[in-house]
Scaffold this motif. Structure first.
Motif, PDB file in Angstrom:
ATOM      1  N   PRO A  38       0.597  -1.321   0.011  1.00  0.00           N
ATOM      2  CA  PRO A  38      -0.041  -0.015   0.089  1.00  0.00           C
ATOM      3  C   PRO A  38       0.828   1.204   0.002  1.00  0.00           C
ATOM      4  O   PRO A  38       1.869   1.362   0.525  1.00  0.00           O
ATOM      5  CB  PRO A  38      -0.987  -0.223   1.226  1.00  0.00           C
ATOM      6  CG  PRO A  38      -0.672  -1.642   1.465  1.00  0.00           C
ATOM      7  CD  PRO A  38       0.610  -2.172   1.076  1.00  0.00           C
ATOM      8  N   ASP A  39       0.450   2.381  -0.536  1.00  0.00           N
ATOM      9  CA  ASP A  39       1.164   3.539  -0.574  1.00  0.00           C
ATOM     10  C   ASP A  39       1.314   4.298   0.516  1.00  0.00           C
ATOM     11  O   ASP A  39       2.561   5.013   0.653  1.00  0.00           O
ATOM     12  CB  ASP A  39       0.249   4.564  -1.708  1.00  0.00           C
ATOM     13  CG  ASP A  39       0.140   4.139  -3.112  1.00  0.00           C
ATOM     14  OD1 ASP A  39       1.059   3.484  -3.522  1.00  0.00           O
ATOM     15  OD2 ASP A  39      -0.604   4.464  -3.693  1.00  0.00           O
ATOM     16  N   PHE A  40       0.716   3.966   1.733  1.00  0.00           N
ATOM     17  CA  PHE A  40       1.054   4.447   2.934  1.00  0.00           C
ATOM     18  C   PHE A  40       2.395   4.217   3.690  1.00  0.00           C
ATOM     19  O   PHE A  40       2.699   4.360   4.646  1.00  0.00           O
ATOM     20  CB  PHE A  40       0.022   4.693   3.874  1.00  0.00           C
ATOM     21  CG  PHE A  40      -0.610   3.356   3.946  1.00  0.00           C
ATOM     22  CD1 PHE A  40      -0.392   2.509   5.259  1.00  0.00           C
ATOM     23  CD2 PHE A  40      -1.895   3.077   3.303  1.00  0.00           C
ATOM     24  CE1 PHE A  40      -1.024   1.428   5.248  1.00  0.00           C
ATOM     25  CE2 PHE A  40      -2.445   1.891   3.596  1.00  0.00           C
ATOM     26  CZ  PHE A  40      -2.042   0.911   4.560  1.00  0.00           C
ATOM     27  N   PHE A  41       2.924   2.970   3.066  1.00  0.00           N
ATOM     28  CA  PHE A  41       4.050   2.441   3.517  1.00  0.00           C
ATOM     29  C   PHE A  41       5.375   2.690   2.658  1.00  0.00           C
ATOM     30  O   PHE A  41       5.112   3.060   1.203  1.00  0.00           O
ATOM     31  CB  PHE A  41       4.054   0.704   3.316  1.00  0.00           C
ATOM     32  CG  PHE A  41       3.139   0.164   4.525  1.00  0.00           C
ATOM     33  CD1 PHE A  41       3.323   0.539   5.900  1.00  0.00           C
ATOM     34  CD2 PHE A  41       1.946  -0.678   4.123  1.00  0.00           C
ATOM     35  CE1 PHE A  41       2.558  -0.045   6.927  1.00  0.00           C
ATOM     36  CE2 PHE A  41       1.187  -0.779   5.166  1.00  0.00           C
ATOM     37  CZ  PHE A  41       1.527  -0.956   6.428  1.00  0.00           C
ATOM     38  N   SER A  42       6.314   2.843   3.345  1.00  0.00           N
ATOM     39  CA  SER A  42       7.723   2.847   2.409  1.00  0.00           C
ATOM     40  C   SER A  42       7.899   1.574   1.629  1.00  0.00           C
ATOM     41  O   SER A  42       8.460   0.626   2.277  1.00  0.00           O
ATOM     42  CB  SER A  42       8.983   3.122   3.362  1.00  0.00           C
ATOM     43  OG  SER A  42      10.027   3.203   2.517  1.00  0.00           O
ATOM     44  N   LYS A  43       7.763   1.946   0.283  1.00  0.00           N
ATOM     45  CA  LYS A  43       7.868   0.409  -0.644  1.00  0.00           C
ATOM     46  C   LYS A  43       9.116  -0.200  -0.596  1.00  0.00           C
ATOM     47  O   LYS A  43       9.105  -1.359  -0.374  1.00  0.00           O
ATOM     48  CB  LYS A  43       7.262   0.817  -1.842  1.00  0.00           C
ATOM     49  CG  LYS A  43       5.831   1.287  -1.970  1.00  0.00           C
ATOM     50  CD  LYS A  43       5.613   1.429  -3.531  1.00  0.00           C
ATOM     51  CE  LYS A  43       3.905   1.622  -3.570  1.00  0.00           C
ATOM     52  NZ  LYS A  43       3.008   0.687  -3.719  1.00  0.00           N
ATOM     53  N   LYS A  44      10.072   0.452  -0.723  1.00  0.00           N
ATOM     54  CA  LYS A  44      11.649   0.125  -0.646  1.00  0.00           C
ATOM     55  C   LYS A  44      11.608  -0.617   0.496  1.00  0.00           C
ATOM     56  O   LYS A  44      12.239  -1.737   0.866  1.00  0.00           O
ATOM     57  CB  LYS A  44      12.575   1.275  -0.888  1.00  0.00           C
ATOM     58  CG  LYS A  44      13.030   1.169  -2.226  1.00  0.00           C
ATOM     59  CD  LYS A  44      14.203   2.121  -2.542  1.00  0.00           C
ATOM     60  CE  LYS A  44      14.496   2.287  -3.823  1.00  0.00           C
ATOM     61  NZ  LYS A  44      15.713   3.242  -4.109  1.00  0.00           N
ATOM     62  N   LEU A  45      11.394   0.034   1.897  1.00  0.00           N
ATOM     63  CA  LEU A  45      11.610  -0.459   3.102  1.00  0.00           C
ATOM     64  C   LEU A  45      10.979  -1.758   3.399  1.00  0.00           C
ATOM     65  O   LEU A  45      11.388  -2.701   3.774  1.00  0.00           O
ATOM     66  CB  LEU A  45      11.264   0.569   4.289  1.00  0.00           C
ATOM     67  CG  LEU A  45      11.855   0.024   5.568  1.00  0.00           C
ATOM     68  CD1 LEU A  45      13.099  -0.115   5.861  1.00  0.00           C
ATOM     69  CD2 LEU A  45      11.141   1.044   6.428  1.00  0.00           C
ATOM     70  N   VAL A  46       9.636  -1.644   3.138  1.00  0.00           N
ATOM     71  CA  VAL A  46       8.817  -2.967   3.433  1.00  0.00           C
ATOM     72  C   VAL A  46       9.320  -3.733   2.340  1.00  0.00           C
ATOM     73  O   VAL A  46       9.303  -5.125   2.838  1.00  0.00           O
ATOM     74  CB  VAL A  46       7.293  -2.301   3.000  1.00  0.00           C
ATOM     75  CG1 VAL A  46       6.359  -3.737   3.193  1.00  0.00           C
ATOM     76  CG2 VAL A  46       6.753  -1.467   4.297  1.00  0.00           C
TER      77      VAL A  46
END
Length: 120
Positions: A35-43
């Motif tokens: 989901p966009d509300f997470f840091s995509k790279k980190l997750v």
């Protein structure tokens, strides 16, 4: 250990190690699941490292039970992502049908982990 749980353990170990590595070398493939509300790279990188570590843990007798519990919990935690993907206009991978098929597949994977756990 019975032969089926042993084979499943090897398959799961290989699958989760492979998936973890793919998170690290092909992060763009997984970004649509996050989901966009997470840091995509980190997750993406954290999940990849966790998947690899848990898969690798299946290959050692001392860590098998812990890895199985971890994989079960991870699959349970990632289930809402698959449910969310079904509700999207365009699922992350493939069609709506494939997104729907991934939900019972998640439960099948969890059941397989349970079978291996009972026989470990």
């Amino acid at each position: 250990m019975a032969i089926l749980p042993f084979i499943l353990k090897l398959i799961y170990g290989g699958f989760f190690c492979f998936a973890g590595i793919m998170h690290l070398i092909k992060p763009a493939f997984f970004k649509h699941f996050i989901p966009d509300f997470f840091s995509k790279k980190l997750v993406n990188y954290v999940v990849g490292l966790i998947e690899f570590g848990l898969g690798f843990g299946l290959f050692f007798k001392q860590t098998t039970k812990y890895a199985l519990i971890g994989i079960f919990i991870l699959l349970l935690l990632l289930l809402p992502i698959h449910l969310w993907d079904v509700t999207k206009k365009r699922p992350a991978i493939g069609s709506k049908k494939i997104a729907i098929i991934r939900i019972p597949l998640q439960f099948l994977l969890m059941y397989g982990i349970y079978i291996v756990y009972l026989n470990s």
